[in-house]
Motif scaffolding. Sequence first.
Motif, short mmCIF file in Angstrom:
data_model
loop_
_atom_site.label_atom_id
_atom_site.label_comp_id
_atom_site.label_asym_id
_atom_site.label_seq_id
_atom_site.Cartn_x
_atom_site.Cartn_y
_atom_site.Cartn_z
N GLY A 291 2.62 19.39 0.33
CA GLY A 291 3.19 17.76 0.04
C GLY A 291 2.08 17.18 0.84
O GLY A 291 1.66 15.95 0.87
N SER A 292 2.15 17.12 2.51
CA SER A 292 1.50 16.66 3.01
C SER A 292 -0.33 16.32 2.84
O SER A 292 -0.46 15.32 3.19
CB SER A 292 1.29 16.91 4.52
N PHE A 294 -1.84 16.46 0.02
CA PHE A 294 -2.18 16.14 -0.89
C PHE A 294 -2.91 14.41 -0.37
O PHE A 294 -3.28 13.89 -0.91
CB PHE A 294 -1.22 15.97 -2.03
N PHE A 295 -2.12 13.99 0.78
CA PHE A 295 -1.74 12.75 1.32
C PHE A 295 -2.88 12.33 2.45
O PHE A 295 -3.85 11.73 2.26
CB PHE A 295 -1.11 11.73 1.24
N ALA A 363 5.78 9.35 -2.88
CA ALA A 363 4.71 9.13 -3.01
C ALA A 363 4.08 9.14 -4.89
O ALA A 363 3.49 8.20 -5.46
CB ALA A 363 5.19 10.75 -3.81
N GLY A 425 -1.44 23.69 -0.60
CA GLY A 425 -2.00 21.94 -1.08
C GLY A 425 -3.22 21.44 -0.88
O GLY A 425 -3.65 20.46 -1.46
N GLY A 456 2.76 14.93 -5.14
CA GLY A 456 3.24 15.28 -3.64
C GLY A 456 4.39 15.00 -4.09
O GLY A 456 5.83 15.57 -3.44
#
Length: 482
Positions: A291-292, A294-295, A363, A425, A456
């Motif tokens: 998830g991290s 994706f940002f 998100a 990711g 995310g």
Amino acid sequence: METGGTTSPAARDAGLTSPAARDAGLLAALGTAVFGYALMQTVVVPALGLLTRELRTTPAWSAWILSAFLLSSAVLTPLMGRLGDMHGRRRVMVGVLIAYVAGMAGAAAAQDIGQLIAARVVQGEALAVVPLSMAILREALPRERLPFAMGLVSGVVGAGGGAGLVVGGLLADHLSWRYLFVLGALLALLSLAMVWRYVPAARHDASGRLDLPGAALLGLGLVAVLLALTQGPSWGWTSARALGLFVLGVVSAVVLIAVERDRAHALIDVGELTDRPMLATHAAALVFGAGSYFFYLGMPLFAQQRPGSDGAGFGASVTVAGLLMLPGMLAIVPAGAAVGRISASLGPRGPLACGFALFAVGAVLMALGHASYWQHLVFYAVVGAGSGLVMGALPKLIADIVPLARTGTANGINNIARTVGSVVGSQLAAAVIASTAASGRAAVPDSAFSLLFWLGAAVAVAGAVVSPLAVRRKVPPNSGSV
């Protein structure tokens, strides 16, 4: 084993007879060490294009500046954690930092892409400072201080990763790329001096020998899987090379389990891995890592892209793109430090579940609205607060599950899970972005960025679902947990 209730010889030699002063010095030393590692994990991301040009290489080769670092981290971290459990965490951390300084110096002096990649391989072993720091905190601090300390140090890891994107942009815009590694070397030297002065030397907790067969099998499996994930987009996911590496990874894992099951001093405790709370904790780390990224990849790309036909992008500089992530980076540290208070109020399940919930909310907000600067600043701050809670909760949960003698090793495996998630990711994000290029678009459409942020949110929801399973109902006796 020395605890926070006594004054260690190292602390007395440093003149730190006050428990408060001793704890503050310890936290400062470990915080500096993990910040330096985390900063260098991401500081090269904004400079990859510059490195490609300056070293006269191709994007495929420059991608190995990141991949080599991740592969080395994944393979060496459990070994360093086990060595720390066996021979003393302070001693092993000092050795890791010395090697880290050498890797930074080599990168700063690199004359071609091959030399730089080799230096990044050496640098990758510095991920071990994170599990070693958690083990040191557990053996050196009183139990009532441990949740705050672990949360704070974990928050610093997240803040360092975010700071790397900002600092990397500043240095790439205004100075030579070599200063990226000069900065890393200076931080490593400062960390080395502070660890030497403030970290107490305690007796080792684990006996036996280093499990070299287990280490070789673990390394082979990790390299095979991570190499397949990083090279899959260029080779093709159904190519013989990619499929062969995935098969090799699975076979290595099967053989590793068979070998480690009956080994007296196994690197991988098979029973520990199949234990539901531990398995859930590693699963939470994996989805958080995914998830991290994706940002980490989506937000800077959106900020630097010139607005397309649908208005996606700000046309900002590398520096501004990094600064947009600054509030999220700053939110990580206080959130991590709050883990102890939240755990006392909501129980051990609270911090991890709340962290993933906040991450998901941020998100979703980003997916629904990201056309303005303020939305990036505010919504990513929510993601950052959630990240801080997750990062602070994971080492505390591990401390509740494993005996003290395996703290470094278990945290090392947890960091591997997060590293694998980061690779997954990053490759998913790259696939989403590449799919738009394949359609002949000049710019990445807004729908692609929305999809990244929805992904995310989806993995954060998965983490929230897993969170309740990561808590042991009853801590086993003589576990050394707090």
